[in-house]
Design a protein around this motif. Structure first.
Motif, PDB file in Angstrom:
ATOM      1  N   ARG A   1       0.722  -1.196   0.079  1.00  0.00           N
ATOM      2  CA  ARG A   1      -0.161  -0.406   0.292  1.00  0.00           C
ATOM      3  C   ARG A   1       1.137   1.314  -0.234  1.00  0.00           C
ATOM      4  NH1 ARG A   1      -5.600   0.885   2.005  1.00  0.00           N
ATOM      5  NH2 ARG A   1      -5.633  -0.604   3.071  1.00  0.00           N
ATOM      6  N   VAL A   2       0.273   1.607  -1.037  1.00  0.00           N
ATOM      7  CA  VAL A   2       1.459   3.671  -1.114  1.00  0.00           C
ATOM      8  C   VAL A   2       0.669   4.630  -1.081  1.00  0.00           C
ATOM      9  CG1 VAL A   2       2.517   4.423  -2.871  1.00  0.00           C
ATOM     10  CG2 VAL A   2       2.918   2.334  -2.362  1.00  0.00           C
ATOM     11  N   PRO A   3       0.997   5.075   0.056  1.00  0.00           N
ATOM     12  CA  PRO A   3      -0.258   6.088   0.484  1.00  0.00           C
ATOM     13  C   PRO A   3      -0.174   7.308  -0.254  1.00  0.00           C
ATOM     14  CG  PRO A   3       1.225   5.395   2.579  1.00  0.00           C
ATOM     15  CD  PRO A   3       1.519   5.315   1.209  1.00  0.00           C
ATOM     16  N   ALA A   4      -0.987   8.187  -1.393  1.00  0.00           N
ATOM     17  CA  ALA A   4      -0.918   9.138  -2.436  1.00  0.00           C
ATOM     18  C   ALA A   4      -1.232  10.080  -1.761  1.00  0.00           C
ATOM     19  CB  ALA A   4      -1.753   8.633  -3.823  1.00  0.00           C
ATOM     20  N   PRO A   5      -0.012  11.368  -1.641  1.00  0.00           N
ATOM     21  CA  PRO A   5      -0.336  12.331  -1.470  1.00  0.00           C
ATOM     22  C   PRO A   5      -0.841  12.737  -1.376  1.00  0.00           C
ATOM     23  CG  PRO A   5       1.380  12.496  -2.784  1.00  0.00           C
ATOM     24  CD  PRO A   5       1.255  10.882  -2.541  1.00  0.00           C
ATOM     25  N   ASP A   6      -1.450  14.464  -1.438  1.00  0.00           N
ATOM     26  CA  ASP A   6      -2.157  14.691  -1.836  1.00  0.00           C
ATOM     27  C   ASP A   6      -1.370  15.552  -3.029  1.00  0.00           C
ATOM     28  OD1 ASP A   6      -4.455  14.649  -0.645  1.00  0.00           O
ATOM     29  OD2 ASP A   6      -4.135  15.492   1.423  1.00  0.00           O
ATOM     30  N   ASP A   7      -1.048  16.372  -2.830  1.00  0.00           N
ATOM     31  CA  ASP A   7       0.292  16.779  -4.139  1.00  0.00           C
ATOM     32  C   ASP A   7       1.328  16.230  -4.702  1.00  0.00           C
ATOM     33  OD1 ASP A   7       1.665  18.485  -5.611  1.00  0.00           O
ATOM     34  OD2 ASP A   7       2.997  20.025  -3.678  1.00  0.00           O
ATOM     35  N   LEU A   8       1.031  15.592  -5.816  1.00  0.00           N
ATOM     36  CA  LEU A   8       1.222  15.107  -6.425  1.00  0.00           C
ATOM     37  C   LEU A   8       3.131  15.022  -6.947  1.00  0.00           C
ATOM     38  CD1 LEU A   8      -1.731  13.991  -9.416  1.00  0.00           C
ATOM     39  CD2 LEU A   8      -0.804  12.172  -7.261  1.00  0.00           C
ATOM     40  N   SER A   9       3.807  15.937  -6.489  1.00  0.00           N
ATOM     41  CA  SER A   9       5.031  16.413  -6.608  1.00  0.00           C
ATOM     42  C   SER A   9       5.155  15.445  -5.400  1.00  0.00           C
ATOM     43  CB  SER A   9       5.154  18.346  -6.358  1.00  0.00           C
ATOM     44  OG  SER A   9       4.314  18.131  -5.284  1.00  0.00           O
ATOM     45  N   GLY A  10       3.968  15.495  -4.495  1.00  0.00           N
ATOM     46  CA  GLY A  10       5.139  14.587  -3.012  1.00  0.00           C
ATOM     47  C   GLY A  10       5.490  13.049  -3.826  1.00  0.00           C
ATOM     48  N   LEU A  11       4.415  12.515  -4.960  1.00  0.00           N
ATOM     49  CA  LEU A  11       4.287  11.444  -5.195  1.00  0.00           C
ATOM     50  C   LEU A  11       5.612  10.766  -5.139  1.00  0.00           C
ATOM     51  CD1 LEU A  11       2.862   9.014  -5.469  1.00  0.00           C
ATOM     52  CD2 LEU A  11       2.497   9.753  -8.333  1.00  0.00           C
ATOM     53  N   ALA A  12       7.485  11.141  -5.856  1.00  0.00           N
ATOM     54  CA  ALA A  12       7.892  10.799  -6.415  1.00  0.00           C
ATOM     55  C   ALA A  12       8.658   9.897  -4.641  1.00  0.00           C
ATOM     56  CB  ALA A  12       9.133  11.269  -7.260  1.00  0.00           C
ATOM     57  N   ALA A  13       8.987  10.935  -3.779  1.00  0.00           N
ATOM     58  CA  ALA A  13       9.411  10.085  -2.059  1.00  0.00           C
ATOM     59  C   ALA A  13       8.224   9.291  -1.901  1.00  0.00           C
ATOM     60  CB  ALA A  13       9.312  11.789  -1.346  1.00  0.00           C
ATOM     61  N   ALA A  14       7.127   9.471  -1.516  1.00  0.00           N
ATOM     62  CA  ALA A  14       6.370   8.528  -1.044  1.00  0.00           C
ATOM     63  C   ALA A  14       6.194   7.160  -1.836  1.00  0.00           C
ATOM     64  CB  ALA A  14       4.520   8.812  -1.516  1.00  0.00           C
ATOM     65  N   VAL A  15       6.697   7.220  -2.839  1.00  0.00           N
ATOM     66  CA  VAL A  15       6.805   5.410  -3.481  1.00  0.00           C
ATOM     67  C   VAL A  15       7.854   5.515  -3.004  1.00  0.00           C
ATOM     68  CG1 VAL A  15       7.179   4.534  -5.863  1.00  0.00           C
ATOM     69  CG2 VAL A  15       5.216   6.107  -5.977  1.00  0.00           C
ATOM     70  N   GLU A  16       8.962   5.849  -3.006  1.00  0.00           N
ATOM     71  CA  GLU A  16      10.801   6.097  -3.061  1.00  0.00           C
ATOM     72  C   GLU A  16      10.246   5.616  -0.968  1.00  0.00           C
ATOM     73  OE1 GLU A  16      14.152   7.194  -2.425  1.00  0.00           O
ATOM     74  OE2 GLU A  16      13.333   8.453  -3.557  1.00  0.00           O
ATOM     75  N   ASN A  17      10.096   5.972  -0.430  1.00  0.00           N
ATOM     76  CA  ASN A  17       9.899   5.197   1.077  1.00  0.00           C
ATOM     77  C   ASN A  17       8.811   4.275   1.476  1.00  0.00           C
ATOM     78  OD1 ASN A  17      11.402   7.550   1.148  1.00  0.00           O
ATOM     79  ND2 ASN A  17       9.440   8.851   2.150  1.00  0.00           N
ATOM     80  N   ALA A  18       7.931   4.216   0.425  1.00  0.00           N
ATOM     81  CA  ALA A  18       7.183   3.022   0.511  1.00  0.00           C
ATOM     82  C   ALA A  18       7.861   1.841   0.030  1.00  0.00           C
ATOM     83  CB  ALA A  18       5.777   2.621  -0.521  1.00  0.00           C
ATOM     84  N   LEU A  19       9.358   1.407  -1.245  1.00  0.00           N
ATOM     85  CA  LEU A  19       9.553   0.958  -1.439  1.00  0.00           C
ATOM     86  C   LEU A  19      10.901   0.529  -0.343  1.00  0.00           C
ATOM     87  CD1 LEU A  19      10.326   1.215  -5.181  1.00  0.00           C
ATOM     88  CD2 LEU A  19       8.508  -0.407  -4.382  1.00  0.00           C
ATOM     89  N   ARG A  20      11.441   1.083   0.105  1.00  0.00           N
ATOM     90  CA  ARG A  20      11.992   1.010   1.671  1.00  0.00           C
ATOM     91  C   ARG A  20      11.440   0.250   2.345  1.00  0.00           C
ATOM     92  NH1 ARG A  20      15.003   6.909   1.803  1.00  0.00           N
ATOM     93  NH2 ARG A  20      16.189   7.281  -0.724  1.00  0.00           N
ATOM     94  N   ALA A  21      10.140   0.563   2.978  1.00  0.00           N
ATOM     95  CA  ALA A  21      10.062   0.227   3.915  1.00  0.00           C
ATOM     96  C   ALA A  21       9.621  -1.201   3.598  1.00  0.00           C
ATOM     97  CB  ALA A  21       8.434   0.788   3.979  1.00  0.00           C
ATOM     98  N   TYR A  22       8.577  -1.874   2.175  1.00  0.00           N
ATOM     99  CA  TYR A  22       8.362  -2.976   1.863  1.00  0.00           C
ATOM    100  C   TYR A  22       9.134  -4.137   1.922  1.00  0.00           C
ATOM    101  CZ  TYR A  22       7.738  -6.799  -1.841  1.00  0.00           C
ATOM    102  OH  TYR A  22       7.452  -8.161  -2.025  1.00  0.00           O
TER     103      TYR A  22
END
Length: 402
Positions: free
Chosen positions: A353-374
């Motif tokens: 599950r990848v949290p998608a931020p309200d501001d899509l400019s922050g999507l890259a950071a959210a995905v990167e953090n989720a992949l590390r946690a995975y």
């Protein structure tokens, strides 16, 4: 597929086939088998229940779930789980997976069996924020084939329940003139301009007609309709993919059309290159939408993409970049009601599950953090569960046969 309650449903298939084993083999250690399995998870990943259905061997009629091609899930507004498959087979299942509530089956097995019209509903269902149902419906004779393929997109304002099959208002078509239809092919529950869809009556122009020149090789003949997703109550994204050849298909045209509830194609999702962003590599044809925030996502071998309601590309994460290389091993399945992305690892059989931020400019950071946690969480799960060949076994939750 995530429910408003926070539960997550997963649909998958298990099978074993050994060529020298007969179909009447009684030894369970040797017998061939095949089932579709639906598993319900809590929001924190606990297995709550599983259901076995659609056996591939033995008595295939023993399951009350209508089996078919391109099977998919949808959680209806009242919490009921809808399992849909082509052509127009929809089964309603209790949220706890304990029983089948109703089956709407088209009974269309052409060309293998003579056709007797049934009471089918849809091949796929999506839910808009207000509870409208966005559906794809199959028709016989699409592109001249002697079988049923997805050809109609429509919506219904009424609720789908065990006792009520609402009328679908057709708003778009793929092939404007399917062949070989008779009165038996009229869709009594799918209407356009007050009349049942079928024979020579369906929405025009077809989705492919305004963009016919984009497919110079086949002019969209033998194209396929993907699963439409809602972008708002009155705006939908309808994917169309050109004919697939046996040789390489990278660079073949595709269309992510924006269609409103009046059937007008108002635009398309922009910013993709037919070659460099091709969904044909690996056949990654799924879109996932967050209609609450008016955005839609797509993941293929080359990147993760996000658009706003106007169809403007707001984020592109290149899988060639080191932080996002692991994305090539995932399939995007859906968005949760909160807008989180649900990704499934194709080999390791885990849901991320990848949290998608309200501001899509922050999507890259959210995905990167989720992949590390995975990576960390996968290691912990592997130690706790000791899977064999990435097959995870749980014996604590109830198993239902549907």
């Amino acid at each position: 597929m995530a429910a408003p309650s926070g539960d997550v449903y997963a649909l998958y298939r298990v099978h074993r086939h050994t060529w020298e084993v007969s179909e009447d083999e009684q030894d369970p250690a040797r017998a061939n088998f095949g089932y579709r399995i639906i598993t319900r998870y809590s929001a924190d990943g606990e297995v709550l229940a599983s259901a076995l259905c659609c056996p591939s061997y033995g008595d295939k009629t023993a399951s009350a779930v209508a089996n078919g091609s391109d099977i998919n899930l949808c959680v209806l507004p009242d919490g009921t789980l809808a399992v849909s498959a082509r052509p127009d087979r929809t089964t309603l299942i209790a949220p706890d997976l304990s029983r089948v509530l109703a089956t709407y089956d088209s009974n269309d097995h052409r060309p293998f069996e003579e056709f007797t019209p049934g009471n089918g509903f849809a091949g796929s269902i999506g839910v808009t924020p207000s509870g409208r149902l966005l559906c794809s419906v199959s028709e016989y004779g699409v592109w001249g084939y002697g079988s049923s393929l997805a050809n109609i997109v429509g919506f219904t304002d009424g609720a789908l329940t065990p006792g009520s099959r609402p009328v679908i208002e057709a708003i778009a078509s793929l092939d404007p003139e399917p062949a070989h239809q008779s009165d038996d092919d009229l869709k009594s529950h799918v209407h356009h301009q007050g009349r049942p869809v079928g024979r020579d009556h369906r929405p025009r122009p077809a989705l492919t007609e305004p963009v016919a020149d984009e497919d110079r090789l086949s002019r969209w003949r033998d194209s396929r309709l993907g699963r439409p997703v809602p972008l708002a109550d009155d705006l939908f994204v309808v994917p169309v993919f050109a004919k697939i050849f046996r040789s390489g298909n990278r660079g073949r045209p595709f269309l992510f059309a924006l269609v409103d509830d009046q059937g007008e194609m108002t635009g398309r999702l922009q910013g993709l290159d037919a070659y460099h962003d091709s969904p044909f590599t690996g056949f990654c044809f799924t879109l996932a939408s967050d209609p609450r925030r008016g955005r839609v996502f797509h993941l293929n071998r080359y990147g993760l993409y996000a658009w706003n309601k106007a169809g403007v590309l707001r984020a592109r994460l290149d899988t060639a970049a080191k932080p996002f290389k692991p994305l090539v091993h995932f399939t995007l399945t859906a968005c949760s009601p909160e807008g989180d992305l649900l990704l499934v690892h194709r080999k390791q059989h885990l849901v991320l599950r990848v949290p998608a931020p309200d501001d899509l400019s922050g999507l890259a950071a959210a995905v990167e953090n989720a992949l590390r946690a995975y990576a960390r969480q996968r290691t912990a799960l592997k130690k706790a569960w000791a899977p064999v060949n990435w097959h995870w076994v749980d014996t604590s939750a109830p198993v239902h046969r549907l």
